[in-house]
Design an enzyme around this catalytic site. Structure first.
Site, PDB file in Angstrom:
ATOM      1  N   MET A   1      42.719  42.058  47.050  1.00  0.00           N
ATOM      2  CA  MET A   1      43.978  42.297  47.761  1.00  0.00           C
ATOM      3  C   MET A   1      45.112  41.592  47.010  1.00  0.00           C
ATOM      4  O   MET A   1      46.163  41.289  47.584  1.00  0.00           O
ATOM      5  CB  MET A   1      43.892  41.802  49.204  1.00  0.00           C
ATOM      6  CG  MET A   1      42.848  42.587  50.001  1.00  0.00           C
ATOM      7  SD  MET A   1      43.181  42.645  51.759  1.00  0.00           S
ATOM      8  CE  MET A   1      43.123  40.912  52.166  1.00  0.00           C
TER       9      MET A   1
ATOM     10  N   GLU B   1      31.147  34.994  47.054  1.00  0.00           N
ATOM     11  CA  GLU B   1      30.373  34.498  48.210  1.00  0.00           C
ATOM     12  C   GLU B   1      31.230  33.706  49.183  1.00  0.00           C
ATOM     13  O   GLU B   1      30.751  33.298  50.231  1.00  0.00           O
ATOM     14  CB  GLU B   1      29.210  33.625  47.737  1.00  0.00           C
ATOM     15  CG  GLU B   1      28.081  34.443  47.169  1.00  0.00           C
ATOM     16  CD  GLU B   1      26.827  33.640  46.948  1.00  0.00           C
ATOM     17  OE1 GLU B   1      26.913  32.389  46.937  1.00  0.00           O
ATOM     18  OE2 GLU B   1      25.765  34.262  46.767  1.00  0.00           O
TER      19      GLU B   1
ATOM     20  N   LEU C   1      45.993  36.901  43.073  1.00  0.00           N
ATOM     21  CA  LEU C   1      44.774  36.547  42.332  1.00  0.00           C
ATOM     22  C   LEU C   1      44.745  35.063  41.963  1.00  0.00           C
ATOM     23  O   LEU C   1      45.771  34.453  41.695  1.00  0.00           O
ATOM     24  CB  LEU C   1      44.688  37.387  41.056  1.00  0.00           C
ATOM     25  CG  LEU C   1      44.648  38.908  41.240  1.00  0.00           C
ATOM     26  CD1 LEU C   1      44.505  39.606  39.887  1.00  0.00           C
ATOM     27  CD2 LEU C   1      43.526  39.328  42.181  1.00  0.00           C
ATOM     28  N   HIS C   2      43.520  34.527  41.950  1.00  0.00           N
ATOM     29  CA  HIS C   2      43.291  33.133  41.545  1.00  0.00           C
ATOM     30  C   HIS C   2      41.994  33.089  40.751  1.00  0.00           C
ATOM     31  O   HIS C   2      41.394  34.150  40.468  1.00  0.00           O
ATOM     32  CB  HIS C   2      43.258  32.218  42.778  1.00  0.00           C
ATOM     33  CG  HIS C   2      42.328  32.704  43.866  1.00  0.00           C
ATOM     34  ND1 HIS C   2      40.962  32.794  43.699  1.00  0.00           N
ATOM     35  CD2 HIS C   2      42.574  33.142  45.122  1.00  0.00           C
ATOM     36  CE1 HIS C   2      40.410  33.243  44.808  1.00  0.00           C
ATOM     37  NE2 HIS C   2      41.373  33.482  45.686  1.00  0.00           N
TER      38      HIS C   2
ATOM     39  N   GLN D   1      42.458  45.914  57.813  1.00  0.00           N
ATOM     40  CA  GLN D   1      41.552  44.787  58.064  1.00  0.00           C
ATOM     41  C   GLN D   1      42.283  43.576  58.656  1.00  0.00           C
ATOM     42  O   GLN D   1      41.698  42.498  58.772  1.00  0.00           O
ATOM     43  CB  GLN D   1      40.778  44.430  56.806  1.00  0.00           C
ATOM     44  CG  GLN D   1      41.590  43.863  55.658  1.00  0.00           C
ATOM     45  CD  GLN D   1      40.751  43.715  54.402  1.00  0.00           C
ATOM     46  OE1 GLN D   1      40.473  44.686  53.716  1.00  0.00           O
ATOM     47  NE2 GLN D   1      40.315  42.502  54.088  1.00  0.00           N
TER      48      GLN D   1
ATOM     49  N   VAL E   1      34.251  29.839  43.963  1.00  0.00           N
ATOM     50  CA  VAL E   1      34.939  28.926  43.046  1.00  0.00           C
ATOM     51  C   VAL E   1      35.764  27.953  43.893  1.00  0.00           C
ATOM     52  O   VAL E   1      36.431  28.365  44.848  1.00  0.00           O
ATOM     53  CB  VAL E   1      35.860  29.696  42.057  1.00  0.00           C
ATOM     54  CG1 VAL E   1      36.568  28.743  41.112  1.00  0.00           C
ATOM     55  CG2 VAL E   1      35.036  30.726  41.274  1.00  0.00           C
TER      56      VAL E   1
ATOM     57  N   GLY F   1      39.070  32.434  41.505  1.00  0.00           N
ATOM     58  CA  GLY F   1      37.914  33.093  42.137  1.00  0.00           C
ATOM     59  C   GLY F   1      37.849  34.552  41.706  1.00  0.00           C
ATOM     60  O   GLY F   1      36.784  35.072  41.352  1.00  0.00           O
ATOM     61  N   HIS F   2      38.995  35.228  41.709  1.00  0.00           N
ATOM     62  CA  HIS F   2      39.027  36.638  41.298  1.00  0.00           C
ATOM     63  C   HIS F   2      38.764  36.782  39.795  1.00  0.00           C
ATOM     64  O   HIS F   2      38.003  37.656  39.379  1.00  0.00           O
ATOM     65  CB  HIS F   2      40.403  37.252  41.582  1.00  0.00           C
ATOM     66  CG  HIS F   2      40.787  37.275  43.022  1.00  0.00           C
ATOM     67  ND1 HIS F   2      41.763  36.463  43.543  1.00  0.00           N
ATOM     68  CD2 HIS F   2      40.335  38.028  44.055  1.00  0.00           C
ATOM     69  CE1 HIS F   2      41.919  36.709  44.830  1.00  0.00           C
ATOM     70  NE2 HIS F   2      41.044  37.640  45.181  1.00  0.00           N
TER      71      HIS F   2
HETATM   72  O1  PAF Z   1      37.909  40.289  49.928  1.00  0.00           O
HETATM   73  C1  PAF Z   1      38.948  40.965  49.863  1.00  0.00           C
HETATM   74  O2  PAF Z   1      39.884  40.639  49.133  1.00  0.00           O
HETATM   75  C2  PAF Z   1      39.074  42.232  50.699  1.00  0.00           C
HETATM   76  O3  PAF Z   1      38.458  42.075  51.937  1.00  0.00           O
HETATM   77  C3  PAF Z   1      38.557  43.497  49.989  1.00  0.00           C
HETATM   78  C4  PAF Z   1      37.062  43.402  49.716  1.00  0.00           C
HETATM   79  C5  PAF Z   1      39.306  43.685  48.672  1.00  0.00           C
HETATM   80  C6  PAF Z   1      38.790  44.723  50.850  1.00  0.00           C
HETATM   81  O4  PAF Z   1      40.146  44.920  51.125  1.00  0.00           O
END
Ligand code: PAF
Length: 284
Positions: free
Chosen positions: A30, A151, A33-34, A61, A179, A36-37
């Site tokens: 989403m 995780e 970013l950091h 969500q 992370v 972890g991503h």
């Molecule tokens: O973990 C997230 O960033 C979100 O829940 C995901 C998996 C990208 C779905 O929108």
């Protein structure tokens, strides 16, 4: 790095990769970013030939519109980080492309019953329906060999594994280690919303999880310790639970063996989660 926003261009980019036998890895995000991503991008790059990442703040969500508005958005930084960490194609789909009926109800929803109803799901009604629905769409358009999740969102990972298995998506779900910052705080896009004082108090989440990982105990003793650590920092506890790591059924005191401790708490209104393994010493 290729930047794509349209669904048809995204689908044909992914199709073209598969036609030339290139193994596609998908990293859904989403944004905001950091490290972890970026660790997910790097694992995906090692495993395959092409990394496709998505950056889409999925409104379906979020149960709280204020939380959706406050969710950090850093598109320029995200693009630079993705490119620097091996992403070949960053997809930034529009809301209209993902959910044409939004803000009206979207007729199709994917629900993973049971796993979606407890902990995060109980605290945030509809959250996992939104997650499962968007991930189903990302998988359908991309058709990757593997899809990567951290995780840190341990329950999300379980929900997605169940969905992929039940709907026979031809993809391997890869869960990657969480992370943490040097002081132990789990990396989260929401951490930027914390003041310095709140950030120090938030360390109680990782301390709680680390403390129960040290020694086997009964489920209720682990729960008591989790809650006591969170309360010692005066956090607003949402849950502090010990569950079976696959079914997410609450552990009981006669259970022994591996389980998972999961905590969620609000720190000055910022909702944070953490989790880690625990060993249960079953009581006769
Ligand atoms: O973990 C997230 O960033 C979100 O829940 C995901 C998996 C990208 C779905 O929108």
């Amino acid at each position: 790095m290729r930047l794509i926003s349209g669904v048809e261009e995204w689908r044909s980019f992914a199709d073209a990769q598969r036609r030339t036998n290139r193994r596609v890895g998908l990293v859904p995000t989403m944004g905001a970013l950091h490290a972890g991503h970026t660790s997910l991008f790097e694992v995906a790059k090692k495993h395959g030939d092409v990394v496709i990442a998505t950056r889409f703040v999925n409104p379906r969500q979020f149960d709280d519109p204020g939380d959706l508005d406050r969710y950090p958005r850093t598109p320029e930084v995200d693009r630079a980080l993705a490119e620097a960490h091996g992403v070949d194609c960053l997809v930034e789909p529009t809301l209209a492309a993902m959910w044409p009926a939004y803000p009206g109800p979207t007729p199709t929803t994917v629900t993973v019953r049971g796993l979606s109803d407890v902990l995060e799901g109980a605290a945030r009604p509809g959250h996992f329906d939104g997650v499962a629905s968007v991930v189903a769409k990302l998988l359908t358009v991309t058709g990757p060999c593997r899809v990567y999740f951290g995780e840190k969102d341990f329950q999300q990972l379980a929900v997605i594994r169940q969905m992929v298995s039940d709907l026979s998506f031809a993809v391997e779900v890869v869960g990657c280690a969480m992370v943490r910052d040097a002081d132990g705080l789990a990396l989260s896009s929401r951490n930027v919303q914390l003041s310095d004082v709140a950030r120090r108090r938030a360390l109680a989440l990782s301390r709680a999880v680390a403390a129960v990982a040290e020694a086997p105990a009964s489920a209720s003793e682990h729960r008591r310790r989790l809650r006591a650590t969170l309360k010692s920092a005066d956090l607003d506890v949402v849950y502090a639970e010990v569950v079976n790591p696959v079914t997410f059924v609450s552990s009981v005191d006669t259970d022994s063996g591996d389980a998972r401790a999961l905590v969620a708490a609000k720190v000055d209104g910022v909702r944070l989660i953490d989790n880690g393994p625990v060993v249960l010493k079953g009581e006769p």
